[in-house]
Enzyme design. Structure first.
Site, PDB file in Angstrom:
ATOM      1  N   ASP A 190       1.257  -1.723   0.084  1.00 28.25           N
ATOM      2  CA  ASP A 190      -0.014   0.102   0.084  1.00 28.25           C
ATOM      3  C   ASP A 190       1.148   1.334   0.276  1.00 28.25           C
ATOM      4  OD1 ASP A 190      -2.041  -1.557  -0.326  1.00 28.25           O
ATOM      5  OD2 ASP A 190      -3.202  -1.070   2.352  1.00 28.25           O
ATOM      6  N   TYR A 228      -9.914  -0.788   1.167  1.00 25.91           N
ATOM      7  CA  TYR A 228      -9.477  -1.085   2.788  1.00 25.91           C
ATOM      8  C   TYR A 228      -9.457   0.133   2.957  1.00 25.91           C
ATOM      9  CZ  TYR A 228      -8.318  -4.449   6.104  1.00 25.91           C
ATOM     10  OH  TYR A 228      -8.757  -4.889   7.220  1.00 25.91           O
TER      11      TYR A 228
END
Ligand code: CO
Length: 642
Positions: free
Chosen positions: A295, A380
């Site tokens: 990420d 997310y």
């Protein structure tokens, strides 16, 4: 107050940087600006700030040339408006995916005739307006293509209507592969047919029937305002001074953390940052086996930061800081309210009742300063929270929430590597590994890291009742000897000390690193994602400070074949004692999904604590006065532990 040299780039400075970049001959119409970030000045100048010389403002930009797939980084002096140097990255590396590429990739997939044909064949869908295309990094699995093209492997979903939760209906069998340099679908991989799961499920207020009642207002009143002060990105609160930053890649950062004590600002933590986060999935199913998002290095945690104006659930007196970034075409933009700053009541700070003095119990309430940001990486959410306490503690906490990455199964199929969540809908098992870089400067730059293991004494004449135990302290001398995991058997912690500064007991001043929850990886060390995320091989790493060593998986983890970052640097086994050292911590959260994680996950918490350990000569919060009596509805109370 003067601007602090570590404050992030301003909107004006981003614009100046773009102007300078556009004048570089190699920056053409097919060049993307992936990021522009502050190039931090030498530490010595920051520690002596605000004495002269005040460091120049500098920036580092990462550029990607779409036409040639070449990457370079350029250092700029924004004060003198000059180019300091251009560094070509090794061939084949891929920088972070930019926000524009996310949007353009979705459009390219939805416009692709091949994708549309496959979608129609499997699902009868001809109107793609309800199809969501989430850009997922392609990773690296040993193919030539992955080293020579800028790729993504998006996951696709279908909404039931334009505002429904599309993640409830994954398109399991179809994986388009996109070349981002050409911004075109190069093929659509088909793995079989899974019908869309039958049920919709949503979390939004307008869709949840029968919302619970009985929640009365809970108001935090701060009638005299907040106890912190904000000047630019400099924050002062209860003896603490530091700078909050947010950049495209790392997201929220904290800098130059000092605590006022002994009539001076004492340095503790020079820089704290999230260097990487990887989410490896544990399902070998062909449609799921390549899922492992980095990420930070692949998506840019700061680029994905939320504007908290509407989405912040903090109570009380809140201040926000904006973040200034630019898109890949050099258009500056601002994320308003990217960083939230507020105070929270935190229960008991300390208390004692002397039974012989019954009318004089002494107790104090604890209060903490919270500096936070939240990033959304497709499905997310990760919230990042730095907490500062009155007793010298610093805590870092990640709150994991958002929506599970879901897949489809056939009727009656019970997934072995995931959990059935709803009819024909499942969530594969996965882990989340974070790596945080803590550049301690405990009362100066010359620090040593110690590993502290608590051990029982041998049973002998000196231990006649077999009760004795002691802390065994090991000075960490080299990078290889510092590599370690947590150890419950020895209640293992770490301590960062300055041997040249002593406390009232004559011992070196220090801070303790206290780990929280953790997990080890379940994938084999040969799994491709693990070769690329070598930082998961150990939970603790210590390196000598180097300006160029910021990211645990290396500068360019996107599509990399592995071996970069911490594993490579520490193989030199450099000395680390009594010098400027950096402490790296990897912590993992193992997620076996539950029904209760659907349709939106209650936040899970994970992090660590930094606790003064001989840094102060006594409890630094002994000087906190009793709380003032404040009216609270009908009852008037002052109580320090209720
Ligand atoms: Co999870």
């Amino acid at each position: 107050m003067l601007n602090h040299p570590l404050e992030p780039l301003t909107a004006q400075e981003i614009e100046t940087a773009v102007e300078l970049l556009k004048a570089v001959p190699s920056c053409t119409a097919t060049t993307r600006i992936i990021s522009i970030m502050l190039k931090e000045p030498p530490k010595e100048l920051v520690h002596s700030w605000p004495q002269e010389p005040v460091p120049a403002r500098e920036a580092t930009a990462v550029l990607l040339e779409n036409a040639t797939n070449a990457v370079s980084s350029i250092n700029l002096n924004l004060t003198s408006r000059t180019i300091l140097g251009v560094r070509k990255a090794p061939p084949g590396v891929q920088p972070t995916l930019s926000l524009d590429e996310q949007i353009e990739c979705e459009q390219a997939v939805l416009a692709s005739p091949e994708f549309r044909a496959v979608l129609k064949k499997h699902y009868g869908i001809t109107d793609t307006s309800l199809v969501m295309v989430d850009i997922w990094s392609a990773g690296y699995y040993g193919s030539e293509e992955e080293r020579t093209r800028r790729l993504t492997r998006p996951l696709c979903f279908v909404r039931t209507d334009p505002t429904d939760n599309g993640y409830a209906k994954p398109i399991e069998g179809i994986r388009p592969i996109v070349d981002l340099n050409k911004m075109e679908v190069i093929r659509v991989e088909e793995y079989g047919h899974w019908p869309l799961p039958p049920e919709s499920c949503n979390y939004s207020a307008d869709r949840v029937q029968d919302q619970r009642s009985g929640i009365k207002p809970l108001t935090i009143a701060q009638p005299e305002g907040a106890s912190f002060s904000l000047t630019g990105n400099q924050i002062e609160w209860q003896n603490w001074k530091f700078v909050a930053g947010l950049n495209a890649r790392e997201g929220l950062t904290i800098h130059h953390v000092r605590y006022y004590n002994q009539k001076r600002d004492r340095s503790i933590l020079y820089r704290g940052s999230l260097t990487e986060m990887v989410v490896p999935y544990g399902d070998p199913k062909p449609t799921q086996v390549r899922k492992n998002a980095f990420d930070v290095g692949e998506y840019g945690m700061g680029m994905c930061a939320n504007s908290l104006r509407l989405g912040c659930d903090c109570l009380g007196h809140i201040e926000y800081l904006d973040a200034h970034l630019c898109d890949s075409r050099g258009r500056a933009f601002t994320i308003p309210n990217a960083i939230c700053i507020h105070e929270e009541d935190y229960g008991i700070l300390w208390k004692h009742t002397d039974r012989r003095l019954p009318d004089t119990p002494e107790g104090r309430r604890s209060r903490r300063l919270v500096v936070s940001s939240v990033s959304t990486v497709e499905n997310y959410e990760d919230g990042f929270f730095w907490y500062f306490y009155q007793d010298g503690n610093i805590q870092f906490e990640v709150k994991l929430t958002g929506i599970l990455s879901l897949g489809a199964v056939l009727d009656g199929e019970k997934p072995k590597h995931g959990s059935l969540i709803a009819p024909r809908l499942y969530a594969p098992n996965h882990q989340h590994f974070f790596n945080v870089r803590l550049d301690f400067d405990i009362d100066g730059m010359e620090n040593t890291v110690q590993r502290v293991d608590v051990v029982a004494d041998p049973v002998d004449d000196a231990n006649m009742f077999e009760n004795a135990f002691q802390a065994r302290v090991t000075d960490l001398e080299t990078e290889q000897s510092a590599l370690a995991n947590l150890n419950l058997e020895t209640a293992r912690t770490w301590k960062i000390i300055n041997k040249k500064k002593t406390n009232a007991a004559g011992e070196p001043v220090g801070y303790k690193f206290i780990p929280g929850d953790n997990s080890t990886p379940f994938a084999s060390p040969n799994a491709w994602w693990r070769r690329r995320a070598g930082f998961v091989n150990h939970q603790v790493w210590v390196t000598p400070y180097s300006e160029d060593e910021k990211y645990a998986a290396g500068d360019y983890p996107n599509q990399c074949c592995g071996g970069d970052g911490l594993t490579s640097w520490t193989s030199a086994d450099r000395p680390i004692a009594s010098q400027d050292v950096v402490f790296w911590y990897t912590f993992g959260h193992t997620h076996i999904p539950r029904l209760e994680d659907y349709p939106v996950m209650p936040a899970a918490y994970i992090g660590f604590l930094l606790k003064p350990n001989g840094f102060f000569d006594r409890n630094p919060a002994n000087d906190v006065p009793p709380s003032k009596i404040v009216g609270n509805g009908a009852s008037l109370k002052t109580c320090d532990n209720c």
